[in-house]
Design an enzyme around this catalytic site. Structure first.
Site, short mmCIF file in Angstrom:
data_model
loop_
_atom_site.label_atom_id
_atom_site.label_comp_id
_atom_site.label_asym_id
_atom_site.label_seq_id
_atom_site.Cartn_x
_atom_site.Cartn_y
_atom_site.Cartn_z
CB CYS A 81 -17.90 0.43 0.43
SG CYS A 81 -16.47 2.14 1.01
CG ASP A 82 -16.31 0.96 5.61
OD1 ASP A 82 -15.23 1.21 4.46
OD2 ASP A 82 -15.49 0.77 6.47
CE1 TYR B 153 -12.09 8.33 1.07
CE2 TYR B 153 -10.99 6.59 -0.81
CZ TYR B 153 -11.63 6.81 0.81
OH TYR B 153 -11.24 6.80 1.63
CG ASN C 88 -10.75 -0.70 -0.57
OD1 ASN C 88 -11.34 -0.62 -1.68
ND2 ASN C 88 -10.30 -0.02 0.53
NE ARG D 196 -3.47 2.45 2.76
CZ ARG D 196 -4.20 2.30 3.70
NH1 ARG D 196 -4.23 1.62 4.70
NH2 ARG D 196 -5.60 4.11 3.45
NE ARG E 188 -4.97 6.16 7.25
CZ ARG E 188 -5.93 6.38 7.96
NH1 ARG E 188 -5.14 7.90 8.78
NH2 ARG E 188 -5.86 5.46 9.05
CG HIS F 9 -14.21 5.27 -2.32
ND1 HIS F 9 -12.61 4.64 -2.15
CD2 HIS F 9 -14.49 3.84 -1.40
CE1 HIS F 9 -12.55 3.84 -1.38
NE2 HIS F 9 -13.87 4.04 -0.45
C1 G6P Z 1 -12.59 3.73 4.07
C2 G6P Z 1 -12.52 3.59 2.98
C3 G6P Z 1 -12.28 2.57 2.65
C4 G6P Z 1 -10.17 2.10 2.84
C5 G6P Z 1 -10.20 2.35 4.88
C6 G6P Z 1 -8.68 2.90 4.56
O1 G6P Z 1 -13.38 2.80 4.96
O2 G6P Z 1 -13.53 3.08 3.05
O3 G6P Z 1 -11.52 1.61 1.41
O4 G6P Z 1 -10.19 0.99 2.90
O5 G6P Z 1 -10.95 3.60 4.20
O6 G6P Z 1 -8.77 2.97 6.55
P1 G6P Z 1 -7.47 2.95 6.25
O7 G6P Z 1 -7.43 4.09 8.10
O8 G6P Z 1 -6.46 1.74 6.19
O9 G6P Z 1 -6.85 4.58 5.33
#
Ligand code: G6P
Length: 441
Positions: A167-168, A265, A145, A91, A285, A198
């Protein structure tokens, strides 16, 4: 009683799902909970703690953690999948390589999301195959994802499989908005929403009595962003007048929806220059997650395991977990709840292609999901969505055909990338970095 396997047992989100499942034993009772991961060592850290939590709080649930697909996927009703192929280190590269070239570095948007998509496709398809082999009646609820690209790949490669991509993000935004306007939770907001994952817009938010919440929400967002007013607005993009004035007022002659509220997003596509200017190419991130969330969660797992009790654990159920458990409950117990899912369009958005994987509200029951019709969308949004849709379809084609050219077209077409020259430079770096994961192009 249900049997669930969490694929991606070693995820930092797994303990939160376990807490949510335990809290919901009255609504969604379990007979078995299994963890599956191809990284047994990582999974063991989370599993050792969760075994103690389950033993203390819901001893009736049989708990198994395994790296064997047959053991994991046999006799399950639901596969909750949230895998990250390549882990957080990859990532980091998805984020840093584009940034090196002055382009948005984000795990699901732009070239980073494309790179991640190329890694995720075989990983998710493998899980679907395990499920079909060992529990053909089960549902897979997939959080992995980048959800849009994964959804397109499952549409093409597994058209008949029982997989729902979710997706949350919209759920999290709705929860934040509920807090802002004083509703108990995001489920109290009845919404209309359309787009890709997104990459979408709300056109309506009502409370359960039918009152329009959008004017109040938009007034707040214009001033404070999507967070509470007590918190300093850390998103400079929201101070950009065009965000509110141009992109929210979507009315045109075709539109049935006079105004919209954009998913946050969209800033990556509408203001990529600002995003890059506010990014640190040496600490992204992924670094933040590894330094904070991953460390804290693993330390808590180890603390619980060493103490032999979870009496004082800080783990709690999060909204990421709430959504997936709610969805499983709706499928198992026929609740007809309204949820945003990523599904094949088939006319739900009237002026987008039938075969687009769109994110729209659906009614969820034992039969599966039924998308609600969102009607005709305005020209501006339609244009943006079609461009992004082409990117996502090209990525899946590139994967299937092992085509460098199609992947280059995908990156070039991304709204986050300024030119074909930059696209090629990024792609060549991504090819190098992803040798262990991508097919040879
Ligand atoms: C949200 C997004 C996801 C993403 C996640 C990452 O839930 O919908 O697509 O993977 O955030 O969160 P993080 O805290 O790992 O950046």
């Amino acid at each position: 009683k249900q049997s669930v396997v969490i694929a991606g047992g070693g995820s930092t989100y797994t303990a939160g799902i376990v807490m949510m499942l335990i809290e919901n034993q009255d609504k969604f009772p379990l007979r078995t909970l299994k963890f599956y991961d191809n990284d047994g060592e990582r999974q063991k850290i989370v599993a050792d703690a969760c075994a103690i939590i389950i033993q203390e709080r819901a001893p009736e649930i049989e708990f198994i953690a395994t790296t064997e697909p047959e053991e994991a996927f046999t006799d399950v009703d639901f596969v909750m999948a949230h895998i990250r192929v390549g882990g957080l280190p990859m990532r980091g590269l998805d984020e840093k390589i584009p940034l090196k070239h002055g382009v948005v570095g984000q795990e699901t948007c732009g070239p980073g999301g494309i790179a991640y998509g190329m890694r995720s496709i075989p990983g998710v398809i493998e899980l679907v195959e395990f499920m079909e082999q060992y529990s053909p009646e089960a549902w897979m609820l997939n959080y992995s994802n980048p959800a849009s690209i994964v959804a397109e790949a499952t549409r093409i490669l597994k058209p008949d499989s029982k997989i729902i991509n979710i997706c949350d993000m919209p759920v999290a935004i709705k929860k934040g908005i509920a807090d802002i306007i004083g509703l108990a939770d995001g489920n109290d907001i009845v919404d209309r929403y359309y787009g890709l994952n997104h990459f979408g817009w709300w056109t309506e938010m009502l409370d359960k009595s039918g009152n329009d919440l959008l004017p109040k929400i938009k007034e707040h967002v214009a001033k404070w962003g999507y967070g509470p007013s007590s918190v300093e607005n850390d998103n400079p993009l929201l101070e950009e007048a065009s965000w509110m004035d141009t992109f929210q007022k979507a009315k045109d002659s075709y539109s049935v929806d006079p105004e919209t509220l954009p998913n946050t997003y969209l800033k990556y596509y509408l203001f990529p220059d600002d995003v890059v200017a506010h990014s640190d190419p040496t600490f992204t991130r992924a670094d933040e997650v590894m330094a904070n969330r991953e460390k804290t969660i693993f330390a808590e797992c180890q603390r619980v395991a060493a103490a032999g009790t979870a009496a004082e654990t800080s783990f709690e159920a999060g909204e990421h977990a709430e959504f997936i458990v709610q969805l499983a409950g709706a499928l198992a117990y026929n609740t007809y709840e309204r949820m945003l899912l990523i599904v094949e369009n088939n006319g739900a958005v009237a002026n987008l292609p039938l075969d687009a994987m769109v994110e729209v509200p659906c009614l969820v029951s034992k039969r599966g999901y039924e998308p609600l019709a969102m009607g005709i969308i305005p020209q501006f949004q339609k244009g943006m969505i079609e461009q992004q849709l082409a990117v996502e379809k090209l990525v899946v084609q590139a994967y299937l055909e092992q085509s460098y050219q199609k992947l280059l077209q995908a990156i070039t077409l991304s709204k986050t990338v300024p030119s074909a020259t930059v696209a090629k430079a990024i792609l060549d770096d991504l090819v190098e970095a992803n040798q262990a994961y991508w097919p040879v192009l």
